[in-house]
Write an enzyme that holds these catalytic residues in place. Sequence first.
Site, PDB file in Angstrom:
ATOM      1  CG  ASP A  80      -2.132  -1.000   1.235  1.00 30.05           C
ATOM      2  OD1 ASP A  80      -2.511  -1.303   0.252  1.00 30.05           O
ATOM      3  OD2 ASP A  80      -2.259  -1.713   2.260  1.00 30.05           O
ATOM      4  CB  SER A 111      21.665   3.158 -22.299  1.00 32.39           C
ATOM      5  OG  SER A 111      21.740   2.167 -23.646  1.00 32.39           O
TER       6      SER A 111
END
Length: 751
Positions: free
Chosen positions: A153, A513
Amino acid sequence: IRGGQGVLHIRGLPRHGRRRHEYRGSQLGKCLQHPASGGYRVAVRFSKLRARLHTQACPSPHASVPGGTIIGSARCSDFRSREGRLKAACNLIRLGITNLCVIGGDGSLTGANIFRKEWSGLLEELAKNGQIDQDAVQKYAYLNVVGMVGSIDNDFCGTDMTIGTDSALHRIIEVVDAIMTTAQSHQRTFVLEVMGRHCGYLALVSALACGADWVFLPESPPEEHWEEHLCVKLSENRARKKRLNIIIVAEGAIDMKNKPITSEEVKQLVVGQLGYDTRVTILGHVQRGGTPSAFDRILASRMGVAAVIALLEATPETPPCVVSLSGNQAVRLPLMECVQMTQDVQKAMDEGRFKDAVRLRGRSFENNLNTYKRLAIKLPDDQIPKSNCNVAIINVGAPAAGMNAAVRAAVRVGIADGHRMLAIYDGFDGFAKGQVSDPGGRGQCARRSGPHRGVLPGKYLEAIAAQMHTHSIHALLIIGGFEAYLGLLELSAAREKHEEFCVPMVMVPATVSNNVPGSDFSIGADTALNTITDVSACAPSKAGAGDTNPRGICKVQGCFWLSELGDGLTGGRAARNNVEHLTEKMKTTIQRGLVLRNESCSENYTTDFIYQLYSEEGRGVFDCRKNVLGHMQQGGAPSPFDRNFGTKISARAMEWISAKLKECRGTRKRFVTDDSVCVLGISKRNLLFQPVAELKKETDFEHRIPKEQWWLKLRPLMKILAKYKTSYDVSDAGQMEHVYYRGTQGEPAAI
């Protein structure tokens, strides 16, 4: 083996558990679970073939346990009483334990704090009862406690993200993506109920990630007469040719009078007032399960290390703390300050102080809510004050998952600020050719606008400047990777020659990347990591039926970010080309190995070479398979992190552009200072606009990476998880801070 039959000898069992079993040749290689093993590891030997089989009660220490914990978890009613805590203290003393790491929510951590406060009294009582002696009381005089927050949560104050939240978001977004297909085809309205009895984080972030029409939260109830506003909103969206509506309801959603709002109530409202075909989907406990996401695996590993370091450095005077995530940095916060603030949130909601509840929930929740409101609430066009400024958006470089979310958010914020938004198609090449047009209202340009890899503006500067003049472009937002960064540098350097470039320009990093200077994270990197993690996790299970020696060599794209984090921190597997290490590992109970190779790591150590090396050296012990992931790392559905991150960071970039343009409203100001050409990114704990002129000093242009990369410090951890003998650098271990700490400079970053 005689005549297709043989004898199965089970070793390592108590004498009374030894049995003889016969099997047929067709059963050879099947995974057995022996009921008499009593939790012992089972070794099966016949002829020259050897297989090690594990009982269900004895899992591998590096097994990837989906959506749960291998040591179990439970709510213990006995621990709520002093008698129960007395038993717990006795158990710890008998085992010689004085350092405790508690993984749980506010209930577990509150109990741990009470346990620590009572520790001295518990020992005295145990000694008085004769269960321990006075020497033990002196030897184990104090108990150190460090907490880690595990909760889907994300309802614990003091941390930007709790362990398990990102995986739960994956489950929700997977369902939303599946539902949106049928909803579009049938022109339906879907009401999704997600978990969150006291915290609406899951509902809020999933609504932000999927562009939901409406979201109901316990911390931010809808205003009075929300029923009418909801129906108007849905009707307006249908009038704009939107074929579906998505409404997300948190499990604990309430109105301003603290009356519950249920998903069924929302459905009846839509059906009764609008007559739309409406369905309700309640996700339930499916959100707790499934394979952990890459983000959660890495987060849990980092927090686990931080917790151990905190315990090692603790003294009798050190108060119990919680290790949490602040931006991209692990910090230590006083346990009870975090627990108290978490309880204050519920108290504020009960008293109707919902603005206080949102503020106490933390900057991550507050930033997400503000961004959602900014994107979801659109004024009529005639009520938006016009800025008379044209802002262009361009994608540069290879594709990255989440770019579409970034473009949509930028366009919507730009329109809300009164700008005329322009889309530049096909990168700098398309810019030079004049491929500039209106994106079409709400940001649908993302589907048509693709990155154009490898083309920099250098040889097109004259043509691009002409297009800037023709279309009266007053600001430029660039979304892309290292090529986009180089392009921004070239445009900045050309300001002296072309005044058209003397406008605010900002770049949002987007590349698998993750190699853009100025930002710890790039849009698309998390999705690529999840792709690698999924393939890596599947490698053992796909090795073949009955195969007890799963193995694999994977080749991944991009910089070493993907190969480093995609390997060691997501499964504890071998990370370097060490055949001897893997061979010895295979002879133990850990019957699997995975090596990840970056595509540019070496000209000589190719994927084929490594595959042949391992195949030869592992002959008789293990066999090899290879897999080149390729461009699948750039595709697929964006992860919740990338959708959320792309949306928030591009919206913030547009706010920066609007602020810059507001400075020169009514004038013909030329932007020539370094702070008008920036990269926006997360740097440790802060969200920073960093001038590219300053970032040049921090860039390794030869290797196309920043000179310093934060994730390289995690390599020792990766080696430890892969069972290498190495040391871990603890020089960055933080000191205890207060929960209200907000960073030293810049605006705070929130994951």
